[in-house]
Scaffold this active site. Structure first.
Site, mmCIF file in Angstrom:
data_model
loop_
_atom_site.group_PDB
_atom_site.id
_atom_site.type_symbol
_atom_site.label_atom_id
_atom_site.label_comp_id
_atom_site.label_asym_id
_atom_site.label_seq_id
_atom_site.Cartn_x
_atom_site.Cartn_y
_atom_site.Cartn_z
ATOM 1 N N TYR A 78 -26.200 62.284 48.828
ATOM 2 C CA TYR A 78 -25.812 62.798 50.141
ATOM 3 C C TYR A 78 -25.175 64.173 49.966
ATOM 4 O O TYR A 78 -23.961 64.318 49.766
ATOM 5 C CB TYR A 78 -24.845 61.843 50.834
ATOM 6 C CG TYR A 78 -25.464 60.539 51.281
ATOM 7 C CD1 TYR A 78 -26.845 60.355 51.300
ATOM 8 C CD2 TYR A 78 -24.666 59.470 51.693
ATOM 9 C CE1 TYR A 78 -27.411 59.166 51.710
ATOM 10 C CE2 TYR A 78 -25.227 58.277 52.114
ATOM 11 C CZ TYR A 78 -26.595 58.132 52.116
ATOM 12 O OH TYR A 78 -27.145 56.934 52.529
ATOM 13 N N HIS A 81 -30.866 52.764 45.547
ATOM 14 C CA HIS A 81 -31.181 53.424 46.808
ATOM 15 C C HIS A 81 -32.597 53.160 47.312
ATOM 16 O O HIS A 81 -32.821 53.007 48.520
ATOM 17 C CB HIS A 81 -30.959 54.935 46.657
ATOM 18 C CG HIS A 81 -30.590 55.626 47.919
ATOM 19 N ND1 HIS A 81 -29.846 56.770 47.952
ATOM 20 C CD2 HIS A 81 -30.867 55.351 49.212
ATOM 21 C CE1 HIS A 81 -29.669 57.162 49.201
ATOM 22 N NE2 HIS A 81 -30.290 56.327 49.989
ATOM 23 N N SER A 141 -29.119 53.810 59.726
ATOM 24 C CA SER A 141 -29.540 54.356 61.024
ATOM 25 C C SER A 141 -29.491 53.283 62.112
ATOM 26 O O SER A 141 -30.451 53.083 62.850
ATOM 27 C CB SER A 141 -30.954 54.945 60.922
ATOM 28 O OG SER A 141 -31.245 55.749 62.033
ATOM 29 N N PRO A 142 -28.345 52.587 62.243
ATOM 30 C CA PRO A 142 -28.261 51.478 63.199
ATOM 31 C C PRO A 142 -28.303 51.900 64.662
ATOM 32 O O PRO A 142 -28.494 51.048 65.537
ATOM 33 C CB PRO A 142 -26.910 50.826 62.870
ATOM 34 C CG PRO A 142 -26.091 51.966 62.341
ATOM 35 C CD PRO A 142 -27.068 52.806 61.551
ATOM 36 N N LEU A 143 -28.134 53.182 64.937
ATOM 37 C CA LEU A 143 -28.136 53.663 66.320
ATOM 38 C C LEU A 143 -29.443 54.367 66.677
ATOM 39 O O LEU A 143 -29.511 55.084 67.675
ATOM 40 C CB LEU A 143 -26.948 54.597 66.553
ATOM 41 C CG LEU A 143 -25.580 53.917 66.410
ATOM 42 C CD1 LEU A 143 -24.453 54.934 66.523
ATOM 43 C CD2 LEU A 143 -25.412 52.815 67.450
ATOM 44 N N GLY A 144 -30.471 54.142 65.881
ATOM 45 C CA GLY A 144 -31.768 54.734 66.187
ATOM 46 C C GLY A 144 -32.255 54.322 67.572
ATOM 47 O O GLY A 144 -32.227 53.147 67.927
#
Length: 294
Positions: free
Chosen positions: A53, A128, A208-211
């Protein structure tokens, strides 16, 4: 705040995805540190990072170092915070991502991450992404060696299918504690992996849980509107953000679910953390469950 478990460790039901603090468009360090501190103030005890990152070439570990500095500068107790990091991917600095899953690389990467985080052992170290050029058992075997050496306390795997979860579980046993795949209201292709994780007692950390959830869907010329999906409409009725509704809905999908939404501003993670205390009614859940993925 609700709490859930990753292996033998109790963590907040909503974590902080620290990636936005170090990649393209990242905030300055003052705001980045303030974001981590806001998460801790809100009761968040899980921080998700990775050695890859970063933004520019030569910055490997930028996010890990930032998280370590933020924790060191926090005025409160951080002994209960679990920092989860990942290895096996790289960023040359041109916007692309690489994958390297050789045992030698993973063991070197884990040791470098441990030093950057300033810990005796990494609380949770996640592979990863599978490397198509390396047998999966070899990559997972490196995690086994890291566990046995005490470099890491627990292992996780990311971007995997059910077959790889089963194989990793057979190799690592109780040392495997988590699976991190993409999952959100819009992207639900990992339903089989979520079910298997729940069955095996593994935490499921959706990235990316709010995609598919955009705050702008509620913004009209006169304020909040009924535009958007049921997530936006329920949010407008509740007077909260659609992000909160999405995270609260995710938490109902499985007791193994622990979303780690990214944030680059204190207000964002404070809003997300409040989802852990938001209880959805059966009628609201029925409306949200009926929303098809994208």
């Amino acid at each position: 705040m609700q709490y859930r478990t990753i292996g033998n460790t109790t963590v907040s039901a909503v974590g902080l995805g620290a990636m936005p603090l170090s990649i393209e468009g990242r905030p300055d360090e003052e705001r980045a540190v303030a974001t981590v501190h806001a998460a801790l103030d809100a009761g968040v005890t899980l921080i998700d990072t990775a050695d890859s990152y970063h933004w520019h070439a030569g910055e490997r570990g930028h996010n890990e170092l930032l998280v370590a500095r933020a924790l060191a500068r926090y005025g409160g107790d951080t002994s209960g915070v679990l920092v989860a990091t990942k290895g096996g991917r790289g960023r040359p600095g041109d916007g692309s991502w690489t994958v390297t899953g050789t045992p030698a690389h993973l063991k070197r990467a884990a040791e470098a991450s441990r030093k950057r985080l300033g810990v005796e052992a990494i609380g949770l170290y996640q592979l990863h992404k599978p490397d198509p050029a390396v047998p999966w058992a070899d990559s997972v075997g490196a995690l086994r060696e890291l566990l046995d050496a005490g470099t890491i306390r627990a292992a996780g795997i990311s971007n995997v299918d059910t077959a790889r979860i089963r194989e990793a579980h057979a190799i690592l046993g109780d040392g495997l504690v988590s699976v991190q795949n993409q999952y959100s209201p819009a992207v639900r292709g990992s339903e089989p992996e979520l079910r298997l994780s729940t069955e095996l007692g593994l935490a499921f950390l959706p990235w990316s849980p709010l995609g598919g959830i955009a705050r702008s869907s509620l913004d009209g010329p006169s304020g909040p509107t009924s535009a958007g999906t049921a997530f936006h409409r329920v949010a407008a009725e509740r007077g909260v953000s659609p992000q909160q509704i999405a995270l609260a809905w995710l938490l109902t999908r499985s007791p193994a679910m622990i979303p780690v939404p990214g944030a680059s501003r204190p207000a964002s993670i404070q809003d997300s953390a409040r989802a852990a205390g938001l209880e959805l009614s059966p009628a609201e859940l029925a409306r949200l469950d009926a929303v098809p993925p994208s």
